[in-house]
Design a protein around this motif. Structure first.
Motif, PDB file in Angstrom:
ATOM      1  N   MET A 189      -0.538  -0.412  10.001  1.00 55.91           N
ATOM      2  CA  MET A 189      -0.429   0.975   9.548  1.00 55.91           C
ATOM      3  C   MET A 189      -0.462   1.016   8.022  1.00 55.91           C
ATOM      4  N   PRO A 190      -1.021   2.072   7.446  1.00 55.49           N
ATOM      5  CA  PRO A 190      -1.041   2.192   5.979  1.00 55.49           C
ATOM      6  C   PRO A 190       0.374   2.354   5.407  1.00 55.49           C
ATOM      7  N   LEU A 191       0.604   1.711   4.285  1.00 60.60           N
ATOM      8  CA  LEU A 191       1.917   1.768   3.635  1.00 60.60           C
ATOM      9  C   LEU A 191       2.387   3.194   3.373  1.00 60.60           C
ATOM     10  N   THR A 192       1.491   4.040   2.896  1.00 59.07           N
ATOM     11  CA  THR A 192       1.915   5.399   2.556  1.00 59.07           C
ATOM     12  C   THR A 192       2.309   6.199   3.794  1.00 59.07           C
TER      13      THR A 192
ATOM     14  N   THR B 179      -0.701   9.375  16.237  1.00 54.91           N
ATOM     15  CA  THR B 179      -2.125   9.639  16.013  1.00 54.91           C
ATOM     16  C   THR B 179      -2.792   8.418  15.396  1.00 54.91           C
ATOM     17  N   ARG B 180      -2.145   7.813  14.409  1.00 54.87           N
ATOM     18  CA  ARG B 180      -2.705   6.608  13.781  1.00 54.87           C
ATOM     19  C   ARG B 180      -2.682   5.412  14.718  1.00 54.87           C
TER      20      ARG B 180
ATOM     21  N   TYR C 189      -5.143   2.198  15.094  1.00 53.62           N
ATOM     22  CA  TYR C 189      -4.711   0.874  14.647  1.00 53.62           C
ATOM     23  C   TYR C 189      -4.116   0.006  15.751  1.00 53.62           C
ATOM     24  N   SER C 190      -3.697   0.606  16.859  1.00 54.07           N
ATOM     25  CA  SER C 190      -3.111  -0.076  18.026  1.00 54.07           C
ATOM     26  C   SER C 190      -1.901  -0.938  17.679  1.00 54.07           C
TER      27      SER C 190
END
Length: 127
Positions: free
Chosen positions: A30-33, A98-99, A103-104
């Motif tokens: 997952m993205p850090l932000t 949603t992400r 990204y699973s």
């Protein structure tokens, strides 16, 4: 000669938060932000917690939410005491879900928690 002091508590807290961000983002991709927004209510928290003041309530919220979101297949960092999970607001949980599709491997189902901590009351419909 005087003994050196232990590291200041704020440094210990910053290291713990850094370990959690690193392990969680590595495991989930997952993205850090996005993770920062979910655990702290602030997308920019991840870029400034290491150089600004850190309130105990902020530390407790971040670590507690990480505890709630922690993937079952990933070991919690040994250097960080694991608190009981704190509920993540539904609108933030929705962003992660949603992400997750993209990204699973991100979140355990809300009804399944690791055995070392009890689930939050809202995640356990039987209580």
């Amino acid at each position: 000669m005087t003994q050196p002091l232990d590291p200041p508590l704020i440094d210990v807290a910053r290291k713990a938060i850094a370990a959690l961000f690193q392990a969680y983002c590595n495991a989930t991709r997952m993205p850090l932000t996005l993770v920062s927004e979910v655990v702290s209510d602030d997308r920019a928290f991840v870029s400034r917690y290491h150089r600004s003041d850190l309130r105990i309530s902020s530390y407790d919220r971040v670590v507690g939410r990480f505890s709630a979101l922690w993937p079952a297949h990933v070991a919690w960092p040994r250097s960080v005491p694991r608190p009981p999970p704190l509920e993540v607001p539904p609108e933030l949980m929705s962003k992660l879900s949603t992400r997750e599709i993209r990204y699973s491997r991100a979140l355990p189902p809300p009804s399944r928690w690791t055995a070392d901590i009890p689930p939050p009351a809202s995640a356990n419909p039987e209580t």
